[in-house]
Each structure stands twice: as C-alpha cells, then as structure tokens.
Design a protein around this motif. Structure first.
Motif, PDB file in Angstrom:
ATOM      1  N   ASN A  73      40.957  46.784  31.709  1.00 30.24           N
ATOM      2  CA  ASN A  73      39.973  46.194  30.791  1.00 30.24           C
ATOM      3  C   ASN A  73      38.874  45.510  31.603  1.00 30.24           C
ATOM      4  O   ASN A  73      38.977  45.388  32.825  1.00 30.24           O
ATOM      5  N   ASP A  74      37.837  45.058  30.927  1.00 26.41           N
ATOM      6  CA  ASP A  74      36.680  44.481  31.618  1.00 26.41           C
ATOM      7  C   ASP A  74      36.991  43.164  32.325  1.00 26.41           C
ATOM      8  O   ASP A  74      36.315  42.797  33.282  1.00 26.41           O
ATOM      9  N   GLU A  75      38.008  42.444  31.858  1.00 26.98           N
ATOM     10  CA  GLU A  75      38.352  41.157  32.470  1.00 26.98           C
ATOM     11  C   GLU A  75      39.085  41.325  33.800  1.00 26.98           C
ATOM     12  O   GLU A  75      39.060  40.427  34.647  1.00 26.98           O
ATOM     13  N   GLU A  76      39.737  42.443  33.982  1.00 25.18           N
ATOM     14  CA  GLU A  76      40.508  42.680  35.200  1.00 25.18           C
ATOM     15  C   GLU A  76      39.570  42.805  36.401  1.00 25.18           C
ATOM     16  O   GLU A  76      38.496  43.382  36.307  1.00 25.18           O
ATOM     17  N   LYS A  77      40.002  42.249  37.517  1.00 28.41           N
ATOM     18  CA  LYS A  77      39.234  42.331  38.758  1.00 28.41           C
ATOM     19  C   LYS A  77      39.898  43.323  39.698  1.00 28.41           C
ATOM     20  O   LYS A  77      41.114  43.343  39.832  1.00 28.41           O
ATOM     21  N   VAL A  78      39.087  44.132  40.345  1.00 36.07           N
ATOM     22  CA  VAL A  78      39.601  45.085  41.327  1.00 36.07           C
ATOM     23  C   VAL A  78      40.023  44.334  42.578  1.00 36.07           C
ATOM     24  O   VAL A  78      41.094  44.547  43.135  1.00 36.07           O
ATOM     25  N   LEU A  79      39.174  43.414  43.010  1.00 30.39           N
ATOM     26  CA  LEU A  79      39.393  42.673  44.254  1.00 30.39           C
ATOM     27  C   LEU A  79      38.729  41.315  44.127  1.00 30.39           C
ATOM     28  O   LEU A  79      37.632  41.200  43.578  1.00 30.39           O
ATOM     29  N   THR A  80      39.404  40.281  44.617  1.00 34.65           N
ATOM     30  CA  THR A  80      38.844  38.926  44.584  1.00 34.65           C
ATOM     31  C   THR A  80      38.928  38.303  45.974  1.00 34.65           C
ATOM     32  O   THR A  80      39.648  38.800  46.844  1.00 34.65           O
ATOM     33  N   LYS A  81      38.216  37.196  46.151  1.00 30.54           N
ATOM     34  CA  LYS A  81      38.288  36.464  47.413  1.00 30.54           C
ATOM     35  C   LYS A  81      39.724  36.029  47.697  1.00 30.54           C
ATOM     36  O   LYS A  81      40.187  36.114  48.830  1.00 30.54           O
ATOM     37  N   THR A  82      40.407  35.566  46.661  1.00 29.99           N
ATOM     38  CA  THR A  82      41.796  35.121  46.823  1.00 29.99           C
ATOM     39  C   THR A  82      42.671  36.266  47.319  1.00 29.99           C
ATOM     40  O   THR A  82      43.490  36.082  48.223  1.00 29.99           O
ATOM     41  N   MET A  83      42.502  37.452  46.733  1.00 29.70           N
ATOM     42  CA  MET A  83      43.293  38.612  47.169  1.00 29.70           C
ATOM     43  C   MET A  83      43.044  38.899  48.643  1.00 29.70           C
ATOM     44  O   MET A  83      43.990  39.069  49.419  1.00 29.70           O
ATOM     45  N   ILE A  84      41.782  38.969  49.024  1.00 26.18           N
ATOM     46  CA  ILE A  84      41.452  39.279  50.424  1.00 26.18           C
ATOM     47  C   ILE A  84      42.009  38.214  51.353  1.00 26.18           C
ATOM     48  O   ILE A  84      42.579  38.533  52.401  1.00 26.18           O
ATOM     49  N   ASN A  85      41.845  36.940  50.973  1.00 26.58           N
ATOM     50  CA  ASN A  85      42.391  35.856  51.799  1.00 26.58           C
ATOM     51  C   ASN A  85      43.910  35.964  51.919  1.00 26.58           C
ATOM     52  O   ASN A  85      44.470  35.730  52.988  1.00 26.58           O
ATOM     53  N   ASN A  86      44.574  36.326  50.819  1.00 28.00           N
ATOM     54  CA  ASN A  86      46.029  36.499  50.863  1.00 28.00           C
ATOM     55  C   ASN A  86      46.433  37.668  51.756  1.00 28.00           C
ATOM     56  O   ASN A  86      47.441  37.598  52.457  1.00 28.00           O
ATOM     57  N   TYR A  87      45.651  38.748  51.744  1.00 26.01           N
ATOM     58  CA  TYR A  87      45.935  39.888  52.624  1.00 26.01           C
ATOM     59  C   TYR A  87      45.812  39.460  54.084  1.00 26.01           C
ATOM     60  O   TYR A  87      46.633  39.832  54.918  1.00 26.01           O
ATOM     61  N   ALA A  88      44.790  38.654  54.369  1.00 22.63           N
ATOM     62  CA  ALA A  88      44.582  38.190  55.746  1.00 22.63           C
ATOM     63  C   ALA A  88      45.691  37.210  56.159  1.00 22.63           C
ATOM     64  O   ALA A  88      46.275  37.357  57.233  1.00 22.63           O
ATOM     65  N   GLU A 105      34.475  46.712  43.549  1.00 20.33           N
ATOM     66  CA  GLU A 105      34.226  46.609  42.103  1.00 20.33           C
ATOM     67  C   GLU A 105      33.413  47.810  41.620  1.00 20.33           C
ATOM     68  O   GLU A 105      33.714  48.405  40.591  1.00 20.33           O
ATOM     69  N   ASN A 106      32.369  48.171  42.362  1.00 18.60           N
ATOM     70  CA  ASN A 106      31.536  49.308  41.973  1.00 18.60           C
ATOM     71  C   ASN A 106      32.319  50.618  42.023  1.00 18.60           C
ATOM     72  O   ASN A 106      32.178  51.466  41.146  1.00 18.60           O
ATOM     73  N   LYS A 107      33.125  50.785  43.036  1.00 21.53           N
ATOM     74  CA  LYS A 107      33.835  52.050  43.233  1.00 21.53           C
ATOM     75  C   LYS A 107      34.991  52.236  42.248  1.00 21.53           C
ATOM     76  O   LYS A 107      35.205  53.334  41.734  1.00 21.53           O
ATOM     77  N   PHE A 108      35.750  51.192  42.005  1.00 23.27           N
ATOM     78  CA  PHE A 108      36.986  51.326  41.225  1.00 23.27           C
ATOM     79  C   PHE A 108      36.911  50.744  39.822  1.00 23.27           C
ATOM     80  O   PHE A 108      37.939  50.502  39.202  1.00 23.27           O
ATOM     81  N   THR A 109      35.705  50.552  39.306  1.00 27.24           N
ATOM     82  CA  THR A 109      35.569  49.960  37.971  1.00 27.24           C
ATOM     83  C   THR A 109      36.277  50.787  36.907  1.00 27.24           C
ATOM     84  O   THR A 109      36.825  50.244  35.949  1.00 27.24           O
ATOM     85  N   GLU A 110      36.306  52.117  37.051  1.00 28.29           N
ATOM     86  CA  GLU A 110      36.976  52.976  36.069  1.00 28.29           C
ATOM     87  C   GLU A 110      38.490  52.781  36.060  1.00 28.29           C
ATOM     88  O   GLU A 110      39.140  53.070  35.055  1.00 28.29           O
ATOM     89  N   SER A 111      39.044  52.305  37.159  1.00 23.21           N
ATOM     90  CA  SER A 111      40.493  52.167  37.244  1.00 23.21           C
ATOM     91  C   SER A 111      41.007  50.880  36.593  1.00 23.21           C
ATOM     92  O   SER A 111      42.214  50.699  36.445  1.00 23.21           O
ATOM     93  N   LYS A 112      40.088  50.013  36.179  1.00 26.05           N
ATOM     94  CA  LYS A 112      40.509  48.760  35.551  1.00 26.05           C
ATOM     95  C   LYS A 112      41.011  49.016  34.134  1.00 26.05           C
ATOM     96  O   LYS A 112      40.483  49.866  33.424  1.00 26.05           O
TER      97      LYS A 112
END
Length: 196
Positions: free
Chosen positions: A46-61, A37-44
């Motif tokens: 809008n402010d509501e968009e998330k760079v990475l979430t627990k669900t995303m990471i769990n889905n990757y795993a 979130e800190n590193k890629f905040t500029e790539s979002k």
C-alpha cells in the motif's frame, strides 16, 4: 476470485535494480532511499509502506549486513547488497541474512569477488524465477478450481480464494524452510572451519 494474472501484473515481479541503474558515483543515504523508493514502488502493498528507510539502512550497517560505509556515502557494492537484503528480508530473519551475506561482505572488503558478475547471475535467476512462477501459478489456479469442483458441495468465490491463499502460503513456507536450512548449513560450515 480476482484474476490472478492481473494481480501478478500489478505487483511488478519483474522489477529489479539493474546494474546499469546503479549510479557510478557513491550516494548519500537520502539518495539511496529515493533510488529504492522509485524502483520498487510497485512492490509495496500500500502507499503507506516504505521500501527503505534511514532506520533500516542504519540497522543493516549496525547489524553488519553490509560492510562499513565511508564518508556517509554508499558505493555500488553497498547498493547491490541492499538490493539483496531487500529481497531476502521477505522470507529470512535479519540474523539469517547476516549469516548469508557475511562471507560476501568479507570478500568485498578483501577484493576477492566480482560482485557485479555475482549480481548479474542473481538477476538472471530471478528473471527465470518469475517465468517459472507464472507457469506454476497457472497450475495452482487449475488445481484449486478442480478441488472446489470435485470436493466442495457448495462452490463459492470466497472458498476458492481461501484455498488459493492457503496453497500459496504453504508453498511459500516450504521454500522458506528450505532456505532457512541452507542458511543453517552456512552457519555449520563456519563453525566447523573455526574448530579446525
């Protein structure tokens, strides 16, 4: 039309997770999310968009896009893979990403790859891509302006924007389709090896 150069500068295309920014200690999921979130905040978008979430990471795993996590902690290698996934998911399906990264995951597990060296090569290429992109975007802006001037009876900022958007999306689709065919080639090679 809004100045494309200003848009590009605001989007932070040069932003990448550098090796020296990845902690040497393993991180818990919340720490991984915070890092991204800190590193890629500029790539979002809008402010509501998330760079990475627990669900995303769990889905990757669960989807085996990353090799198994130990003790609920993510290693430097996991963070490199998550960074690659973050970039790939903008254009490829999760299944295509799995096919693309499958062999890398196996090589990590078997300690057959210098992942940091590979990632450095990736970062070098992405840096050059940004330079090339900025040159290309200038050419596209020029082409769109020429088309508007030459072939349109009525010149308007709106029509110029629509042509620019259409041109950029078309280029994006061309690159994505080639990438998908390369992924298909990885899948074909794996199938041929299995049949031997």
């Amino acid at each position: 039309m809004e100045d494309i150069k200003q848009i590009i500068e605001r989007l932070g295309f040069e932003t990448s997770l550098e090796l020296n920014e990845i902690p040497k200690v393993d991180l818990y999921m919340d720490q991984v999310i915070q890092l991204f979130e800190n590193k890629f905040t500029e790539s979002k978008r809008n402010d509501e968009e998330k760079v990475l979430t627990k669900t995303m990471i769990n889905n990757y795993a669960k989807g085996k896009l990353i090799f198994p996590i130990k003790n609920k902690k993510y290693s430097k290698e996991h963070l490199i893979l998550i960074s690659l996934i973050y970039q790939l998911k903008g254009a490829l399906s999760i299944n295509d990403i799995k096919v693309t990264l499958d062999e890398i995951n196996k090589k990590i597990i078997n300690e057959e790859i210098d992942l940091e060296s590979f990632y450095t090569s990736y970062l070098n290429l992405t840096s050059q891509n940004v330079v090339d992109f900025k040159k290309d975007i200038d050419a596209r802006v020029k082409d769109v302006k020429e088309e508007i001037t030459t072939n349109q009876e009525e010149s308007s900022s709106y029509l110029e924007q629509v042509l620019m958007i259409s041109s950029l999306v078309h280029m994006s689709n061309l690159y994505r389709r080639v990438a998908e065919k390369l992924v298909d080639g990885i899948g074909t090679e794996k199938e041929e090896k299995r049949q031997k």
